[in-house]
Enzyme design. Structure first.
Site, short mmCIF file in Angstrom:
data_model
loop_
_atom_site.label_atom_id
_atom_site.label_comp_id
_atom_site.label_asym_id
_atom_site.label_seq_id
_atom_site.Cartn_x
_atom_site.Cartn_y
_atom_site.Cartn_z
N PHE A 88 -1.34 92.07 8.38
CA PHE A 88 -2.05 93.06 9.19
C PHE A 88 -3.55 92.72 9.30
O PHE A 88 -4.04 92.39 10.39
CB PHE A 88 -1.80 94.45 8.56
CG PHE A 88 -2.77 95.51 8.94
CD1 PHE A 88 -3.10 95.75 10.28
CD2 PHE A 88 -3.36 96.31 7.96
CE1 PHE A 88 -4.01 96.75 10.62
CE2 PHE A 88 -4.27 97.30 8.30
CZ PHE A 88 -4.60 97.53 9.63
N ASP A 103 2.92 78.97 0.08
CA ASP A 103 2.87 80.07 -0.89
C ASP A 103 1.65 79.83 -1.78
O ASP A 103 1.55 78.79 -2.43
CB ASP A 103 4.17 80.05 -1.71
CG ASP A 103 4.25 81.22 -2.66
OD1 ASP A 103 3.20 81.63 -3.20
OD2 ASP A 103 5.37 81.71 -2.87
N TYR A 161 -0.10 95.34 -9.01
CA TYR A 161 -1.09 95.19 -7.93
C TYR A 161 -2.50 95.41 -8.47
O TYR A 161 -3.37 94.56 -8.35
CB TYR A 161 -0.77 96.19 -6.82
CG TYR A 161 -1.67 96.10 -5.61
CD1 TYR A 161 -1.52 95.07 -4.68
CD2 TYR A 161 -2.66 97.06 -5.38
CE1 TYR A 161 -2.33 95.01 -3.56
CE2 TYR A 161 -3.46 97.00 -4.26
CZ TYR A 161 -3.30 95.97 -3.34
OH TYR A 161 -4.10 95.90 -2.24
P1 NAD Z 1 -0.18 92.61 4.56
O1 NAD Z 1 0.97 92.79 3.64
O2 NAD Z 1 0.02 92.92 6.00
O3 NAD Z 1 -0.75 91.12 4.48
C1 NAD Z 1 -0.64 90.30 3.35
C2 NAD Z 1 -0.28 88.91 3.82
O4 NAD Z 1 -0.19 88.03 2.67
C3 NAD Z 1 1.08 88.86 4.51
O5 NAD Z 1 0.97 88.11 5.69
C4 NAD Z 1 1.98 88.16 3.49
O6 NAD Z 1 3.07 87.50 4.08
C5 NAD Z 1 0.99 87.25 2.80
N1 NAD Z 1 1.41 86.85 1.46
C6 NAD Z 1 1.88 87.63 0.47
N2 NAD Z 1 2.15 86.89 -0.63
C7 NAD Z 1 1.83 85.61 -0.31
C8 NAD Z 1 1.89 84.37 -1.02
N3 NAD Z 1 2.34 84.31 -2.28
N4 NAD Z 1 1.47 83.24 -0.39
C9 NAD Z 1 1.02 83.29 0.89
N5 NAD Z 1 0.94 84.44 1.61
C10 NAD Z 1 1.35 85.57 1.01
O7 NAD Z 1 -1.37 93.48 3.96
P2 NAD Z 1 -2.85 93.75 4.53
O8 NAD Z 1 -3.00 95.20 4.65
O9 NAD Z 1 -3.14 92.88 5.68
O10 NAD Z 1 -3.73 93.29 3.28
C11 NAD Z 1 -4.42 92.06 3.25
C12 NAD Z 1 -5.22 91.96 1.95
O11 NAD Z 1 -6.16 93.03 1.89
C13 NAD Z 1 -4.36 92.05 0.69
O12 NAD Z 1 -4.87 91.15 -0.27
C14 NAD Z 1 -4.58 93.47 0.23
O13 NAD Z 1 -4.43 93.60 -1.16
C15 NAD Z 1 -6.00 93.74 0.68
N6 NAD Z 1 -6.23 95.18 0.88
C16 NAD Z 1 -5.72 95.82 1.98
C17 NAD Z 1 -5.92 97.19 2.12
C18 NAD Z 1 -5.41 97.96 3.32
O14 NAD Z 1 -5.57 99.18 3.37
N7 NAD Z 1 -4.84 97.33 4.33
C19 NAD Z 1 -6.62 97.91 1.13
C20 NAD Z 1 -7.09 97.23 0.02
C21 NAD Z 1 -6.91 95.86 -0.08
#
Ligand code: NAD
Ligand code: UDP
Length: 312
Positions: free
Chosen positions: A14, A59, A146
């Site tokens: 996202f 990964d 997490y």
């Molecule tokens: P999301 O789940 O849409 O995106 C995470 C991405 O990481 C996905 O595309 C997934 O396929 C990829 N991924 C997961 N494990 C992986 C691995 N081992 N190797 C390679 N790719 C991997 O989530 P998001 O909302 O886009 O969040 C992105 C980042 O921002 C994350 O690190 C999350 O912890 C952080 N974050 C997001 C929010 C929020 O509200 N959206 C809040 C706090 C922190």
């Protein structure tokens, strides 16, 4: 800004897909790395025709070597449903992922930004949360894979910085929403919008009095890019929208904006669900000259439109 070679881990997710889009349109050479656990190629397919965009299936728990100037480390499932699906993999992704991007940044002298989280503060006893607060986190609960993974990642970032002079940035992201959220990821905004559009029951967990502060994705990405390109400031810095709402208020707002006939139903509150959350963004204002522009109602309208256009 001069064109840079930039690696975005989790780039098909996202937030990652919005970040890649901004960077590609800014003329940078972008490598989007993802294992597609929660991300989708569909999120970045509109970028495939750009000569300055590349997709790499990898990964992040395994080492990587690419010549880049900047790394945004976003790889990690973010919704409680997804990150609890395989808790061991989640913590490995945060910890080994951090070691791998920091090792890379050290070798190629890249600047590296960690997508950290408000979960660092756990169920906070300080409100609103400032960066100086150390948090109230359960180390052995269902959310710990997490929360603690992200806390160790911050520790690793600062240790690599102190020991190896790696140029780090740490951004503590508060609940962010917008187009390209996964419709089944179980996060509150996507859940409520999808339920409302289908006229299904809206599932409020607990009595709905817990609060969150919701930031629209475009505001968040602006803050992220500013932090990456700010010299002489490592963070950690909160980036989020200080507008605070109860989950019940959110449910009512979504029903109203969708014009839905859904009813609100109440389900048990998941364990360790934080009671309240609101960022203190004084530091982001001061250091990054950043504050969110998009109000909840405006952001929800854009997100509702996205789901309306994309739901089967
Ligand atoms: P999301 O789940 O849409 O995106 C995470 C991405 O990481 C996905 O595309 C997934 O396929 C990829 N991924 C997961 N494990 C992986 C691995 N081992 N190797 C390679 N790719 C991997 O989530 P998001 O909302 O886009 O969040 C992105 C980042 O921002 C994350 O690190 C999350 O912890 C952080 N974050 C997001 C929010 C929020 O509200 N959206 C809040 C706090 C922190
Ligand atoms: N929540 C809810 N109904 C849902 C999904 C979530 O009431 O269908 C609640 C959840 O219990 C939490 C808040 O909404 O109190 C935010 O949940 P989310 O999973 O989006 O993020 P986080 O808890 O990580 O902030």
């Amino acid at each position: 800004m001069k064109s840079k070679r930039i690696l975005v881990t989790g780039g098909a997710g996202f937030l990652g897909s919005h970040l890649c889009e901004r960077l590609v349109r800014g003329g940078h050479d972008v490598i989007c790395l993802d294992n597609y656990f929660t991300g989708r190629k569909k999120n970045v397919e509109h970028l495939m025709d750009f000569h300055n965009f590349e997709l790499m299936r990898h990964d992040i728990t395994f080492p990587i070597f690419v010549e880049v100037d900047q790394v945004y480390n976003l790889a990690c499932p973010a919704s409680p449903v997804h990150y609890q699906h395989n808790a061991v993999k989640t913590i490995k992704t945060s910890v080994m992922g951090a070691i791998n991007v920091l090792g890379l940044a050290k070798r190629v002298k890249a600047r590296v930004l960690q997508a950290s989280t408000s979960e660092i503060y756990g169920d906070p006893t300080q409100h609103p949360q400032q960066e100086t607060y150390w948090g109230n986190v359960n180390p052995i609960g269902f959310r710990s894979c997490y929360d603690e993974g992200k806390r160790v990642a911050e520790t690793l970032f600062f240790d690599y910085h102190r020991m190896n002079d790696v140029d780090i940035r740490i951004m503590r992201i508060f609940n962010t929403y917008g187009p390209r959220m996964h419709p089944d990821d179980g996060r509150v905004v996507s859940n409520f919008i999808v339920q409302a559009l289908k006229n299904n029951d809206i599932t409020v967990y607990g009595d709905g009095s817990q609060t969150r502060s919701f930031c629209y994705v475009d505001d968040l990405i602006e803050g992220m890019i500013r932090l990456m390109n700010k010299d002489g400031f490592n963070g950690p810095v909160n980036v989020g929208n200080p507008g605070e709402f109860t989950i019940k208020e959110l449910a009512e707002k979504v029903i109203e904006l969708v014009g839905s006939s859904s009813m609100v139903i109440y389900k048990p509150l998941p364990s360790d669900d934080p009671r309240q959350r609101r960022p203190d963004i004084t530091l982001a204002k001061e250091k990054l000259d950043w504050q969110p522009e998009i109000k909840l109602e405006q952001g929800l309208r854009k997100t509702i439109k996205y789901f309306k256009d994309n739901l089967d």
